[in-house]
Design a protein around this motif. Structure first.
Motif, PDB file in Angstrom:
ATOM      1  N   SER A 180       0.827  -1.201   0.000  1.00 46.78           N
ATOM      2  CA  SER A 180       0.000   0.000   0.000  1.00 46.78           C
ATOM      3  C   SER A 180       0.865   1.256   0.000  1.00 46.78           C
ATOM      4  O   SER A 180       0.599   2.204  -0.748  1.00 46.78           O
ATOM      5  CB  SER A 180      -0.912  -0.005   1.225  1.00 46.78           C
ATOM      6  N   LYS A 181       1.902   1.267   0.805  1.00 50.62           N
ATOM      7  CA  LYS A 181       2.813   2.419   0.840  1.00 50.62           C
ATOM      8  C   LYS A 181       3.520   2.593  -0.491  1.00 50.62           C
ATOM      9  O   LYS A 181       3.679   3.705  -0.975  1.00 50.62           O
ATOM     10  CB  LYS A 181       3.836   2.250   1.953  1.00 50.62           C
ATOM     11  N   ARG A 182       3.936   1.489  -1.095  1.00 52.81           N
ATOM     12  CA  ARG A 182       4.609   1.551  -2.398  1.00 52.81           C
ATOM     13  C   ARG A 182       3.678   2.155  -3.436  1.00 52.81           C
ATOM     14  O   ARG A 182       4.075   3.031  -4.208  1.00 52.81           O
ATOM     15  CB  ARG A 182       5.056   0.155  -2.828  1.00 52.81           C
ATOM     16  N   ASP A 183       2.423   1.713  -3.447  1.00 51.51           N
ATOM     17  CA  ASP A 183       1.465   2.222  -4.430  1.00 51.51           C
ATOM     18  C   ASP A 183       1.231   3.719  -4.264  1.00 51.51           C
ATOM     19  O   ASP A 183       1.181   4.464  -5.239  1.00 51.51           O
ATOM     20  CB  ASP A 183       0.141   1.470  -4.328  1.00 51.51           C
ATOM     21  N   ARG A 184       1.084   4.175  -3.018  1.00 49.44           N
ATOM     22  CA  ARG A 184       0.876   5.608  -2.768  1.00 49.44           C
ATOM     23  C   ARG A 184       2.124   6.401  -3.134  1.00 49.44           C
ATOM     24  O   ARG A 184       2.021   7.505  -3.661  1.00 49.44           O
ATOM     25  CB  ARG A 184       0.474   5.838  -1.324  1.00 49.44           C
ATOM     26  N   PHE A 185       3.306   5.867  -2.869  1.00 52.71           N
ATOM     27  CA  PHE A 185       4.548   6.558  -3.221  1.00 52.71           C
ATOM     28  C   PHE A 185       4.676   6.676  -4.736  1.00 52.71           C
ATOM     29  O   PHE A 185       5.018   7.736  -5.264  1.00 52.71           O
ATOM     30  CB  PHE A 185       5.742   5.804  -2.641  1.00 52.71           C
ATOM     31  N   GLN A 186       4.382   5.587  -5.456  1.00 50.23           N
ATOM     32  CA  GLN A 186       4.470   5.619  -6.911  1.00 50.23           C
ATOM     33  C   GLN A 186       3.483   6.613  -7.505  1.00 50.23           C
ATOM     34  O   GLN A 186       3.764   7.248  -8.521  1.00 50.23           O
ATOM     35  CB  GLN A 186       4.226   4.230  -7.483  1.00 50.23           C
TER      36      GLN A 186
END
Length: 59
Positions: A14-20
């Motif tokens: 989830s954090k990766r998706d928001r960062f991307q």
């Protein structure tokens, strides 16, 4: 379970998706380009997919 309480395995994804998603924002690209051009950025404070014209920061 509340939406903010995700399983341990789901958190990093989830954090990766928001960062991307940040890389898709107009203001992120403007900030990065302004840094490379050694100039002050002109942020429009628009969200992804927002087609309204925003005001420039400080104007």
């Amino acid at each position: 379970m509340r939406s903010t309480q995700t399983a341990l395995a789901e958190g990093p994804a989830s954090k990766r998706d928001r960062f991307q998603r940040c890389f898709l924002e107009d203001d992120f690209r403007e900030g990065l380009q302004a840094f490379m051009d050694e100039r002050a950025p002109v942020f429009r404070q628009r969200e992804l997919g927002d087609t309204r014209q925003g005001s420039a920061h400080g104007a």
